[in-house]
Design an enzyme around this catalytic site. Structure first.
Site, short mmCIF file in Angstrom:
data_model
loop_
_atom_site.label_atom_id
_atom_site.label_comp_id
_atom_site.label_asym_id
_atom_site.label_seq_id
_atom_site.Cartn_x
_atom_site.Cartn_y
_atom_site.Cartn_z
CB VAL A 181 -0.97 0.00 1.21
CG1 VAL A 181 -1.84 1.24 1.21
CG2 VAL A 181 -1.85 -1.26 1.17
CE LYS A 192 -6.71 -6.18 8.46
NZ LYS A 192 -6.54 -6.61 7.14
CB VAL A 243 -13.20 -0.72 6.97
CG1 VAL A 243 -14.38 -1.64 6.66
CG2 VAL A 243 -12.89 -0.74 8.46
CB ILE A 247 -15.49 0.26 -0.52
CG1 ILE A 247 -15.32 -0.94 -1.44
CG2 ILE A 247 -16.94 0.73 -0.49
CD1 ILE A 247 -16.21 -2.12 -1.07
CE LYS A 254 -10.64 -5.81 6.23
NZ LYS A 254 -10.51 -6.75 5.10
N1 HSE Z 1 -6.78 -10.00 3.48
C1 HSE Z 1 -7.84 -9.05 3.34
C2 HSE Z 1 -8.86 -9.62 2.38
C3 HSE Z 1 -7.41 -7.73 2.77
O1 HSE Z 1 -8.70 -10.72 1.84
O2 HSE Z 1 -9.85 -8.95 2.17
C4 HSE Z 1 -6.85 -6.79 3.76
O3 HSE Z 1 -7.79 -6.39 4.70
#
Ligand code: HSE
Length: 436
Positions: free
Chosen positions: A18, A100, A127, A131, A199
């Site tokens: 990221v 998170k 989260v 989105i 989340k």
């Molecule tokens: N490992 C998470 C997923 C992504 O598969 O959505 C990061 O939060």
């Protein structure tokens, strides 16, 4: 875009997937006077393919630099990430994070500290990756009355369940998800529902004004689902999704959980496949809010982080602080045993006369009102369990308190007829999501 005003300097801690995405965004955009000044990483000598060259091994060069206005934490995990955020805030810096784990566990402490030091916190990237959901909740939706939040908040499990619909088994589907880089470094975190629990804990806390820790979220994972469950679900008009839900049930009570569920094909979330995430919120007066997108990955998550930086820079220029209010409501977390649900049960039955009869008797004794019942034979369905030929039988039922369902399972496992045990292996139970 905002007018260019006072220059705002950003220090980034962490330059993984990221972080590199964020560096690229800074290099590709005219950032209106928001400058990426320095990046702290574990090993500043390591060659990196990012368009930036001012690295340090020492996070304090960012945390203590009076010229840095916004600290962006993208290392993930609990510590030292939390320590960095606390130090940055105490040093009067605004902070942005996609963490998170830290936000779900320590949100109230960080928000209070930020309020005390007159700085802003952004965590849109924490989260559902790309989105927009944290800012819409904070700034608009939570002004209304939110009755329920239902999300597909983990891309890895959604990808696995999509593949299982193509008859690929769970283990192989997980392997593909790992190869594609969706999964956490410990994929158990995804498949056990823990990632989604962090989340939904954050979303529910912001929606309901009471901080809900991930440990308070009832959680089940997807590892016991078989491709035949996806087939049966289809036959009954449902898809299977790992749902993260939060809803107000009684006055003063919130029901928060993560578990796989059958969801009607008419529900918008049933059509969200592959690694996509989606969030469906019901409430008044907005009625419905639905958003779908990429829940993880370099571009999507970096873009959410970038948005927070741009927004906080704008607030810094106008000397505005957005206070995040939490724990202003006294809410209880619902006891799952008392929450009623419809559901789906799969049992492997010894293929002899009387097995089904014995099962139906136990279900009736516990008050189950069976809706659908399907049994199939043939190579795709038959299984040898404990050396005995078994057929899977599935039933769905009218709402029952979950405690009753839990108490029924041992009685099913213990059924004995003159032919021996009727139920072999571990029964698999999954809730059916009702319309919220
Ligand atoms: N490992 C998470 C997923 C992504 O598969 O959505 C990061 O939060």
């Amino acid at each position: 875009m905002m007018d260019k005003g006072k220059a705002i300097n950003v220090g980034l801690i962490g330059c993984g997937v990221v972080g590199s995405g964020l560096v690229e965004l800074f290099s590709e955009n005219n950032n209106n006077g928001v400058n990426l000044k320095k990046i702290a990483v574990k090993d500043s000598k390591k060659p990196r393919k990012v368009p930036f060259n001012n690295f340090t091994d020492n996070a304090d060069e960012i945390l203590e630099d009076p010229g840095i206005d916004i600290v962006v934490e993208l290392i993930g995990g609990h510590n030292p990430a939390k320590e960095y955020l606390v130090k940055a805030i105490k040093n009067g810096k605004h902070v942005v994070t996609a963490n998170k784990a830290v936000i779900s566990e320590h949100g109230p402490e960080l928000f209070e500290l930020a309020r005390k030091h007159n700085v802003n916190i952004g965590f849109e990237g924490a989260v559902a990756g790309g989105i927009p959901i944290i800012n819409p909740l904070l700034e608009q939706l939570s002004l209304g009355d939110i009755t329920s939040i239902t999300g597909i908040l983990n891309g890895t499990t959604n990808f696995i369940l999509t593949r299982m619909g193509e008859r690929i088994d769970y283990e192989s589907a997980l392997k593909i998800a790992q190869e594609k880089g969706f999964a956490e470094s410990d994929p158990g975190f995804d498949v056990l529902g823990l990632d989604a629990a962090q989340k939904i804990a954050i979303l529910a806390s912001l929606a309901y004004g009471r901080w809900i820790k991930p440990s308070e979220v009832y959680c089940e994972g997807i590892a016991e689902i078989m491709p035949i469950d996806v087939d049966y679900a289809k036959e009954l008009g449902y898809a299977i999704k790992l749902l993260a839900t939060a809803r107000k049930i009684n006055e003063g009570e919130v029901d928060v959980r993560v578990h796989p569920a059958l969801i009607s094909n008419s529900h918008k979330l049933s059509r969200v496949n592959e690694e996509f995430n989606a969030i469906y919120i019901q409430g008044s007066p907005f009625d419905e809010y639905f958003n779908v997108g990429k829940g993880a990955g370099k571009g999507p998550t970096a873009f959410s982080v970038y948005y927070d930086i741009v927004k906080i820079a704008e607030m810094a220029r106008s000397e505005t602080v957005r206070e995040i209010r939490v724990n202003y409501k006294d809410l209880k977390i619902a006891d799952q045993d008392k929450v009623s649900t419809e559901g789906y049960l799969r049992l492997y039955l010894r293929h002899v006369p009387g097995s089904l009869h014995s099962v139906v008797g136990v279900l009736a004794n516990h008050g189950w009102n069976v809706k659908d019942s399907i049994q199939r034979s043939g190579p795709r369905y038959e299984m040898t369990v404990d050396g005995i030929k078994c057929l899977p039988n599935i039933i769905t039922h009218e709402p029952l308190p979950f405690g009753v369902i839990k108490n029924t399972i041992p009685d099913l496992i213990n059924i004995r007829t003159e032919k021996g045990k009727s139920v072999h292996g571990i029964p698999f139970y999954m809730r059916i999501h009702n319309s919220h």
